[in-house]
Write a protein that holds these residues in place. Structure first.
Motif, PDB file in Angstrom:
ATOM      1  N   GLY A  54       0.793  -1.216   0.000  1.00  0.00           N
ATOM      2  CA  GLY A  54       0.000   0.000   0.000  1.00  0.00           C
ATOM      3  C   GLY A  54       0.831   1.274   0.000  1.00  0.00           C
ATOM      4  O   GLY A  54       0.305   2.368  -0.212  1.00  0.00           O
ATOM      5  N   GLU A  55       2.128   1.145   0.229  1.00  0.00           N
ATOM      6  CA  GLU A  55       3.013   2.316   0.202  1.00  0.00           C
ATOM      7  C   GLU A  55       3.207   2.798  -1.223  1.00  0.00           C
ATOM      8  O   GLU A  55       3.121   2.033  -2.176  1.00  0.00           O
ATOM      9  CB  GLU A  55       4.377   1.967   0.805  1.00  0.00           C
ATOM     10  CG  GLU A  55       4.345   1.654   2.291  1.00  0.00           C
ATOM     11  CD  GLU A  55       4.052   2.869   3.129  1.00  0.00           C
ATOM     12  OE1 GLU A  55       4.572   3.964   2.813  1.00  0.00           O
ATOM     13  OE2 GLU A  55       3.292   2.735   4.097  1.00  0.00           O
ATOM     14  N   HIS A  56       3.467   4.093  -1.387  1.00  0.00           N
ATOM     15  CA  HIS A  56       3.734   4.663  -2.707  1.00  0.00           C
ATOM     16  C   HIS A  56       5.250   4.769  -2.900  1.00  0.00           C
ATOM     17  O   HIS A  56       5.964   5.196  -2.008  1.00  0.00           O
ATOM     18  CB  HIS A  56       3.097   6.050  -2.845  1.00  0.00           C
ATOM     19  CG  HIS A  56       3.179   6.578  -4.233  1.00  0.00           C
ATOM     20  ND1 HIS A  56       4.194   7.382  -4.665  1.00  0.00           N
ATOM     21  CD2 HIS A  56       2.364   6.387  -5.304  1.00  0.00           C
ATOM     22  CE1 HIS A  56       4.016   7.686  -5.927  1.00  0.00           C
ATOM     23  NE2 HIS A  56       2.905   7.096  -6.350  1.00  0.00           N
ATOM     24  N   VAL A  57       5.714   4.366  -4.070  1.00  0.00           N
ATOM     25  CA  VAL A  57       7.133   4.420  -4.404  1.00  0.00           C
ATOM     26  C   VAL A  57       7.324   5.523  -5.431  1.00  0.00           C
ATOM     27  O   VAL A  57       6.695   5.509  -6.503  1.00  0.00           O
ATOM     28  CB  VAL A  57       7.619   3.071  -4.977  1.00  0.00           C
ATOM     29  CG1 VAL A  57       9.072   3.147  -5.380  1.00  0.00           C
ATOM     30  CG2 VAL A  57       7.365   1.945  -3.997  1.00  0.00           C
ATOM     31  N   ASP A  58       8.159   6.510  -5.112  1.00  0.00           N
ATOM     32  CA  ASP A  58       8.445   7.582  -6.064  1.00  0.00           C
ATOM     33  C   ASP A  58       9.362   7.077  -7.161  1.00  0.00           C
ATOM     34  O   ASP A  58      10.305   6.337  -6.896  1.00  0.00           O
ATOM     35  CB  ASP A  58       9.114   8.766  -5.361  1.00  0.00           C
ATOM     36  CG  ASP A  58       8.173   9.441  -4.379  1.00  0.00           C
ATOM     37  OD1 ASP A  58       6.965   9.515  -4.672  1.00  0.00           O
ATOM     38  OD2 ASP A  58       8.647   9.862  -3.319  1.00  0.00           O
ATOM     39  N   SER A  59       9.089   7.473  -8.395  1.00  0.00           N
ATOM     40  CA  SER A  59       9.955   7.072  -9.502  1.00  0.00           C
ATOM     41  C   SER A  59      11.242   7.882  -9.456  1.00  0.00           C
ATOM     42  O   SER A  59      11.282   8.984  -8.939  1.00  0.00           O
ATOM     43  CB  SER A  59       9.246   7.266 -10.834  1.00  0.00           C
ATOM     44  OG  SER A  59       8.915   8.615 -11.012  1.00  0.00           O
TER      45      SER A  59
END
Length: 80
Positions: A74-79
């Protein structure tokens, strides 16, 4: 009426317990195209990459083999 023997009962019980172990495989985490960590079920890492819905083209998979691994789901990973 047919009488069920102990051997037949044991065989049925073994089959019932064996089916989930074979059919579910392992849980893998991956990053989807929107940048969120998701999970999928597969028998191996290669299969997980093939069946993961909307997997990002730069994502791999991580086997979820410990309860603490689920903290990333559920965490967001920055590109980069």
């Amino acid at each position: 009426m047919t009488k069920i023997t102990n051997l037949q009962l044991v065989a049925v019980a073994a089959l019932v317990f064996a089916i989930p172990a074979v059919s579910f495989g392992s849980t893998f985490a991956y990053v989807d195209q929107t940048g969120y960590v998701r999970t999928t079920e597969a028998s191996d890492a290669y299969s997980a990459m093939l069946v993961a819905p909307n997997i990002d083209e730069h994502s791999g998979v991580l086997i979820m083999d410990d309860q603490s691994d689920y903290a990333i789901v559920g965490e967001h990973v920055d590109s980069v």
